[in-house]
Motif scaffolding. Structure first.
Motif, mmCIF file in Angstrom:
data_model
loop_
_atom_site.group_PDB
_atom_site.id
_atom_site.type_symbol
_atom_site.label_atom_id
_atom_site.label_comp_id
_atom_site.label_asym_id
_atom_site.label_seq_id
_atom_site.Cartn_x
_atom_site.Cartn_y
_atom_site.Cartn_z
ATOM 1 N N PHE A 96 4.316 1.062 1.887
ATOM 2 C CA PHE A 96 4.233 0.112 3.004
ATOM 3 C C PHE A 96 3.948 -1.307 2.477
ATOM 4 C CE2 PHE A 96 1.426 -2.137 6.007
ATOM 5 C CZ PHE A 96 2.309 -2.272 7.062
ATOM 6 N N ALA A 135 2.523 -4.725 3.103
ATOM 7 C CA ALA A 135 1.629 -5.422 4.040
ATOM 8 C C ALA A 135 1.853 -6.934 3.970
ATOM 9 C CB ALA A 135 0.178 -5.089 3.742
ATOM 10 N N PHE A 176 0.892 -1.162 0.000
ATOM 11 C CA PHE A 176 0.000 0.000 0.000
ATOM 12 C C PHE A 176 0.929 1.209 0.000
ATOM 13 C CE2 PHE A 176 -2.541 -3.267 2.290
ATOM 14 C CZ PHE A 176 -3.605 -3.342 1.406
ATOM 15 N N PRO A 233 -0.262 -11.813 14.781
ATOM 16 C CA PRO A 233 -0.937 -10.751 15.538
ATOM 17 C C PRO A 233 -1.667 -9.787 14.605
ATOM 18 C CG PRO A 233 1.451 -10.404 15.520
ATOM 19 C CD PRO A 233 1.194 -11.716 14.828
ATOM 20 N N ASN A 234 -2.466 -8.889 15.186
ATOM 21 C CA ASN A 234 -3.192 -7.905 14.388
ATOM 22 C C ASN A 234 -2.231 -7.093 13.535
ATOM 23 O OD1 ASN A 234 -5.854 -8.402 14.983
ATOM 24 N ND2 ASN A 234 -5.771 -7.220 16.881
ATOM 25 N N GLY A 235 -2.615 -6.875 12.283
ATOM 26 C CA GLY A 235 -1.809 -6.035 11.403
ATOM 27 C C GLY A 235 -0.666 -6.761 10.730
ATOM 28 N N SER A 236 -0.615 -8.098 10.860
ATOM 29 C CA SER A 236 0.531 -8.818 10.294
ATOM 30 C C SER A 236 0.333 -9.173 8.820
ATOM 31 C CB SER A 236 0.828 -10.075 11.117
ATOM 32 O OG SER A 236 -0.322 -10.836 11.289
ATOM 33 N N GLY A 237 -0.863 -8.991 8.281
ATOM 34 C CA GLY A 237 -1.072 -9.224 6.847
ATOM 35 C C GLY A 237 -1.977 -10.402 6.512
ATOM 36 N N LYS A 238 -2.691 -10.926 7.492
ATOM 37 C CA LYS A 238 -3.546 -12.101 7.257
ATOM 38 C C LYS A 238 -4.710 -11.784 6.303
ATOM 39 C CE LYS A 238 -4.523 -12.631 11.650
ATOM 40 N NZ LYS A 238 -3.814 -11.474 12.248
ATOM 41 N N SER A 239 -5.462 -10.732 6.637
ATOM 42 C CA SER A 239 -6.634 -10.410 5.795
ATOM 43 C C SER A 239 -6.203 -10.006 4.393
ATOM 44 C CB SER A 239 -7.461 -9.290 6.427
ATOM 45 O OG SER A 239 -8.012 -9.704 7.647
ATOM 46 N N THR A 240 -5.117 -9.270 4.302
ATOM 47 C CA THR A 240 -4.636 -8.843 2.981
ATOM 48 C C THR A 240 -4.290 -10.066 2.126
ATOM 49 O OG1 THR A 240 -3.759 -6.844 4.016
ATOM 50 C CG2 THR A 240 -2.949 -7.350 1.820
HETATM 51 N N1 LIG Z 1 -6.378 -0.731 2.141
HETATM 52 C C1 LIG Z 1 -5.311 -0.516 2.903
HETATM 53 N N2 LIG Z 1 -4.566 0.616 2.768
HETATM 54 C C2 LIG Z 1 -3.472 0.832 3.523
HETATM 55 N N3 LIG Z 1 -3.013 -0.036 4.453
HETATM 56 C C3 LIG Z 1 -3.696 -1.174 4.619
HETATM 57 C C4 LIG Z 1 -4.880 -1.475 3.869
HETATM 58 N N4 LIG Z 1 -5.340 -2.689 4.270
HETATM 59 C C5 LIG Z 1 -4.500 -3.123 5.222
HETATM 60 N N5 LIG Z 1 -3.514 -2.220 5.446
HETATM 61 C C6 LIG Z 1 -2.408 -2.342 6.406
HETATM 62 O O1 LIG Z 1 -1.721 -3.559 6.118
HETATM 63 C C7 LIG Z 1 -1.325 -4.213 7.311
HETATM 64 C C8 LIG Z 1 -1.891 -5.617 7.343
HETATM 65 O O2 LIG Z 1 -3.289 -5.532 7.494
HETATM 66 P P1 LIG Z 1 -4.202 -6.830 7.576
HETATM 67 O O3 LIG Z 1 -3.899 -7.709 6.413
HETATM 68 O O4 LIG Z 1 -5.616 -6.370 7.714
HETATM 69 O O5 LIG Z 1 -3.682 -7.499 8.901
HETATM 70 P P2 LIG Z 1 -4.353 -8.653 9.795
HETATM 71 O O6 LIG Z 1 -5.522 -9.193 9.057
HETATM 72 O O7 LIG Z 1 -3.261 -9.647 10.024
HETATM 73 O O8 LIG Z 1 -4.755 -7.979 11.080
HETATM 74 C C9 LIG Z 1 -1.803 -3.319 8.441
HETATM 75 O O9 LIG Z 1 -0.745 -2.510 8.862
HETATM 76 C C10 LIG Z 1 -2.899 -2.496 7.812
HETATM 77 O O10 LIG Z 1 -3.038 -1.263 8.469
#
Ligand SMILES: Nc1ncnc2c1ncn2[C@@H]1O[C@H](COP(=O)(O)OP(=O)(O)O)[C@@H](O)[C@H]1O
Ligand SMILES: [Mg+2]
Length: 327
Positions: free
Chosen positions: A21, A23, A18, A42-49
């Motif tokens: 950054f 992710a 992004f 942990p939260n923010g590690s990139g799982k959902s992405t």
């Molecule tokens: N659309 C986006 N734009 C900018 N940063 C993003 C976006 N989606 C996720 N991030 C960032 O990418 C990182 C990983 O997010 P995410 O995959 O949601 O983590 P998790 O699911 O492990 O908690 C986080 O730092 C989040 O803030």
């Protein structure tokens, strides 16, 4: 069988940025048909992405990924039709009844009209929602919502399921029941890719990857991952566990102190330090020590130890570029 049939998810150096950054950073995955693969971090590690890229919702920045033989860059629509996806927020319509949510998702997934009644029946049975068809979804407990959301993702009988933190906020009994359901599905040959930040759930996965700051830092079966642990773990049993934790955690030479159920775990400390220092510290604070022993690490111990090491390396790279390694 072709490679894609044996391995419904294959990625190579999959990356999502992004802006500047990163992710998700150069992820290689080989997910086997019929396994429950856990993605932990942990939260923010990139799982959902990662899940969003694999589901064809988010285009990767670079790298390769094929899902059920389809390329995520060019065949995203085909992927979406063939998979089941349960998002972190469950995506249920709170103001619709249970039955209306099922009808709605049946429509989205284009379940043929001569099959929808039978599929709804299956989901209601599985989710234990028989008799609640007319209840408003908003009135269901989180555990029931979770099973309804899983049911909605299963209406079109997908062979590959993506579940993003399906058990977050769900009580332990419902979580247990949910994992039983996942196991039944895997035994029927479905492949399940599931993310969680509950470490106890890692043990239920056939294989898992730890993800931290977008990178995979460990991958394998729970047993294989535990075997990679080089540091020792000590288990301490004592009274006043919260006070004992506070005291030990403040002590600089004990880098990783964790509460683990009714015990304290010390990760990565030297044996003589643990055997001499801890009894003295606890005694000084009038805490009754019952036992100290060296144990097999839990997955949480491994993860903490890896993160500790990773973080130490990062700090070393950023702040001490010219210094030799510390150990
Ligand atoms: N659309 C986006 N734009 C900018 N940063 C993003 C976006 N989606 C996720 N991030 C960032 O990418 C990182 C990983 O997010 P995410 O995959 O949601 O983590 P998790 O699911 O492990 O908690 C986080 O730092 C989040 O803030
Ligand atoms: Mg997430």
């Amino acid at each position: 069988m072709s490679l894609e049939e044996n391995f419904p998810i294959l990625t190579e150096k999959l990356t999502k940025k992004f802006d500047s950054f990163t992710a998700v950073n150069n992820i290689d995955l080989t997910i086997k048909k019929g396994e429950i693969f856990g993605f932990l971090g942990p939260n923010g590690s990139g799982k959902s992405t990662t899940i969003k890229m694999l589901c064809g919702i988010l285009e990767p920045t670079s790298g390769k990924a094929s899902v059920l033989g389809y390329d995520v860059y060019t065949d995203a629509e085909k992927i979406k039709e063939r998979i089941g996806y349960m998002s972190q927020k469950f995506s249920l319509y709170e103001d619709l009844t249970v039955d209306e949510n099922l009808e709605f998702y049946g429509g989205i997934y284009q379940v043929p009209s001569d099959q929808i009644d039978q599929r709804k029946e299956f989901v209601l049975e599985m989710a234990d929602l028989k008799g609640r068809e007319r209840e408003l979804t908003a009135n269901l407990s989180v555990g029931w919502k979770q099973r309804l959301a899983l049911g909605c993702a299963l209406l079109h009988q997908p062979e590959l399921l993506f579940l993003d933190e399906p058990t977050s906020g769900v009580d332990p009994l419902s979580r247990r029941h949910f994992w039983d359901l996942l196991n039944e599905m895997a035994e029927e040959g479905k492949t399940i890719f599931v993310t969680t930040h509950y470490m106890d759930e890692a043990e239920y996965c056939y294989r898992l990857a730890f993800i931290f700051e977008g990178r995979i830092i460990a991958l394998g079966s729970p047993q294989e991952i535990k075997k990679t642990m080089k540091e020792k773990v000590f288990q301490i049993q004592c009274d006043q566990i919260d006070r004992a934790f506070q005291i030990l955690n403040q002590f600089p030479q004990l880098e990783e102190v964790l509460i683990h159920g009714a015990n304290i775990h010390i990760v990565g400390a030297k044996t003589d330090l643990v055997k001499n220092l801890i009894p003295a510290l606890l005694k000084e604070n009038k805490i009754n020590l019952l036992q100290i022993k060296s144990i097999e690490p839990s997955l949480e111990d491994v993860f903490v130890s890896l993160i500790g090491r990773e973080a130490r390396e990062k700090i070393r790279k950023e702040f001490l570029p010219c210094e030799p390694p510390l150990n």
